[in-house]
Design an enzyme around this catalytic site. Structure first.
Site, PDB file in Angstrom:
ATOM      1  N   ASN A  88       5.696  -9.389  -2.050  1.00  0.00           N
ATOM      2  CA  ASN A  88       4.665  -9.858  -1.107  1.00  0.00           C
ATOM      3  C   ASN A  88       3.253  -9.701  -1.674  1.00  0.00           C
ATOM      4  O   ASN A  88       2.271  -9.845  -0.957  1.00  0.00           O
ATOM      5  CB  ASN A  88       4.793  -9.107   0.223  1.00  0.00           C
ATOM      6  CG  ASN A  88       4.543  -7.601   0.078  1.00  0.00           C
ATOM      7  OD1 ASN A  88       4.216  -7.123  -1.003  1.00  0.00           O
ATOM      8  ND2 ASN A  88       4.692  -6.874   1.166  1.00  0.00           N
TER       9      ASN A  88
ATOM     10  N   ASP B 124       1.229   6.158  -5.823  1.00  0.00           N
ATOM     11  CA  ASP B 124       1.644   6.310  -4.428  1.00  0.00           C
ATOM     12  C   ASP B 124       2.824   7.268  -4.286  1.00  0.00           C
ATOM     13  O   ASP B 124       3.442   7.668  -5.281  1.00  0.00           O
ATOM     14  CB  ASP B 124       1.991   4.940  -3.823  1.00  0.00           C
ATOM     15  CG  ASP B 124       2.862   4.084  -4.747  1.00  0.00           C
ATOM     16  OD1 ASP B 124       3.469   4.633  -5.686  1.00  0.00           O
ATOM     17  OD2 ASP B 124       2.944   2.869  -4.534  1.00  0.00           O
TER      18      ASP B 124
ATOM     19  N   HIS C 207       1.950  -6.925  -2.997  1.00  0.00           N
ATOM     20  CA  HIS C 207       1.315  -5.606  -2.896  1.00  0.00           C
ATOM     21  C   HIS C 207       1.179  -4.968  -4.286  1.00  0.00           C
ATOM     22  O   HIS C 207       1.933  -5.275  -5.205  1.00  0.00           O
ATOM     23  CB  HIS C 207       2.052  -4.684  -1.913  1.00  0.00           C
ATOM     24  CG  HIS C 207       3.357  -4.138  -2.374  1.00  0.00           C
ATOM     25  ND1 HIS C 207       4.381  -3.822  -1.515  1.00  0.00           N
ATOM     26  CD2 HIS C 207       3.843  -3.829  -3.617  1.00  0.00           C
ATOM     27  CE1 HIS C 207       5.397  -3.338  -2.198  1.00  0.00           C
ATOM     28  NE2 HIS C 207       5.100  -3.335  -3.470  1.00  0.00           N
TER      29      HIS C 207
ATOM     30  N   GLU D 114      -0.511  -2.984   1.043  1.00  0.00           N
ATOM     31  CA  GLU D 114       0.261  -4.082   1.613  1.00  0.00           C
ATOM     32  C   GLU D 114      -0.658  -5.220   2.071  1.00  0.00           C
ATOM     33  O   GLU D 114      -1.859  -4.998   2.302  1.00  0.00           O
ATOM     34  CB  GLU D 114       1.064  -3.569   2.813  1.00  0.00           C
ATOM     35  CG  GLU D 114       2.115  -2.518   2.458  1.00  0.00           C
ATOM     36  CD  GLU D 114       3.409  -3.125   1.903  1.00  0.00           C
ATOM     37  OE1 GLU D 114       3.353  -4.116   1.146  1.00  0.00           O
ATOM     38  OE2 GLU D 114       4.483  -2.583   2.214  1.00  0.00           O
TER      39      GLU D 114
HETATM   40  P1  PGA Z   1       9.737  -3.016  -8.456  1.00  0.00           P
HETATM   41  O1  PGA Z   1       8.536  -2.693  -7.464  1.00  0.00           O
HETATM   42  O2  PGA Z   1       9.241  -2.728  -9.824  1.00  0.00           O
HETATM   43  O3  PGA Z   1      10.836  -2.097  -8.034  1.00  0.00           O
HETATM   44  O4  PGA Z   1      10.068  -4.448  -8.261  1.00  0.00           O
HETATM   45  C1  PGA Z   1       7.268  -3.135  -7.774  1.00  0.00           C
HETATM   46  C2  PGA Z   1       6.355  -2.862  -6.615  1.00  0.00           C
HETATM   47  O5  PGA Z   1       6.824  -2.908  -5.466  1.00  0.00           O
HETATM   48  O6  PGA Z   1       5.164  -2.620  -6.852  1.00  0.00           O
END
Ligand code: PGA
Length: 251
Positions: free
Chosen positions: A136, A67, A138, A143
């Site tokens: 959450n 992404d 995702h 999302e």
């Molecule tokens: P993080 O993000 O490794 O910074 O916790 C993971 C994600 O949001 O996929």
């Protein structure tokens, strides 16, 4: 699903890099799907160490990132293009033309998205997709929603994600509100998936991933249906709740 629980985030990185390096050694021209965020940093550090000290060879490897924020230049310090260069791509012998990240500055989002799916498909698909997981649930920037989206698409980031990612920006208002993310089809089509999670803020998401209902409200839950799925977590991310022993690997 194979679940490996290790002590801490450093051990998660070492274990994850071990698996990724095995894929590279078995198939030197492999296609790796890569992730950004705090979680994969220890993994990338270990891969760089393997390149420097053990000669792990990236010269034929291709990478496709999950992404990118819409609106940030590739040289913006919070863009994922910048993150990847900083943590891995500028530190190993990968060819720049073999590294792919959605263009967050595109003027034609739809075209950019469909071209990205085609590029992955034409490359022969992903041999391994590395994933983090949001609080959450995702994955990439897929999302929680009412349906799983198959293709690469533009997404409005949720308030929870904006809040979580604001730690990287000076002010919460500076966090882009939209992003391009690959969809669930490219992720599920990867021949192998490796999800890593660390820290207690991920416990609920990890439990929903491992044994929750499969629902677009928790995009990661779809991974339960993938035949070659490995999850590497630290103790904090696994939390106190007991999970069925059958989930755990013996090694
Ligand atoms: P993080 O993000 O490794 O910074 O916790 C993971 C994600 O949001 O996929």
């Amino acid at each position: 699903m194979k679940v490996i629980c290790v002590e801490d985030e450093l051990a998660v990185g070492i274990e994850a890099a071990r698996l990724i390096s095995a894929v590279i050694r078995l198939k030197p021209d492999c296609n790796l799907g890569l992730a950004t965020g705090t979680t994969p940093i220890t993994t990338y550090n270990e891969l760089v160490r393997m390149y420097e000290e053990e000669g792990l060879d990236f010269s034929l490897v291709s990478t496709f990132n999950l992404d990118e924020y819409i609106g940030l230049d590739a040289d913006h310090p919070q863009s994922y293009a910048y993150f990847m260069a900083e943590h891995l791509l500028s530190k190993v012998n990968i060819k720049k033309e073999n590294t792919h990240i959605p263009n967050g500055k595109t003027l034609r989002v739809d075209r950019t998205c469909s071209a990205y799916d085609k590029k992955i498909e034409n490359s022969g698909g992903l041999d391994l997709q590395l994933l983090g997981i949001g609080r959450n649930g995702h994955i990439g920037f897929n999302e929680p929603g009412t349906k799983f989206v198959a293709e690469t698409h533009k997404i409005n980031l949720t308030e929870d994600t904006i809040k979580a990612n604001s730690r990287f920006f000076e002010r919460e208002e500076d966090v882009p509100r939209t992003a391009i993310t690959i969809g669930m089809r490219s992720i599920m089509n990867a021949r192998r998936i490796l999800l890593i999670a660390t820290g207690e803020s991920k416990t609920d998401a990890v439990h929903a991933l491992l044994c929750g209902e499969i629902t677009p409200q928790v995009p990661a839950s779809l991974l339960q249906l993938h035949p070659e799925m490995t999850v590497i977590v630290d103790r904090a991310a696994l939390g106190g709740t007991s999970l069925p022993n059958s989930l755990f690997s013996d090694d």
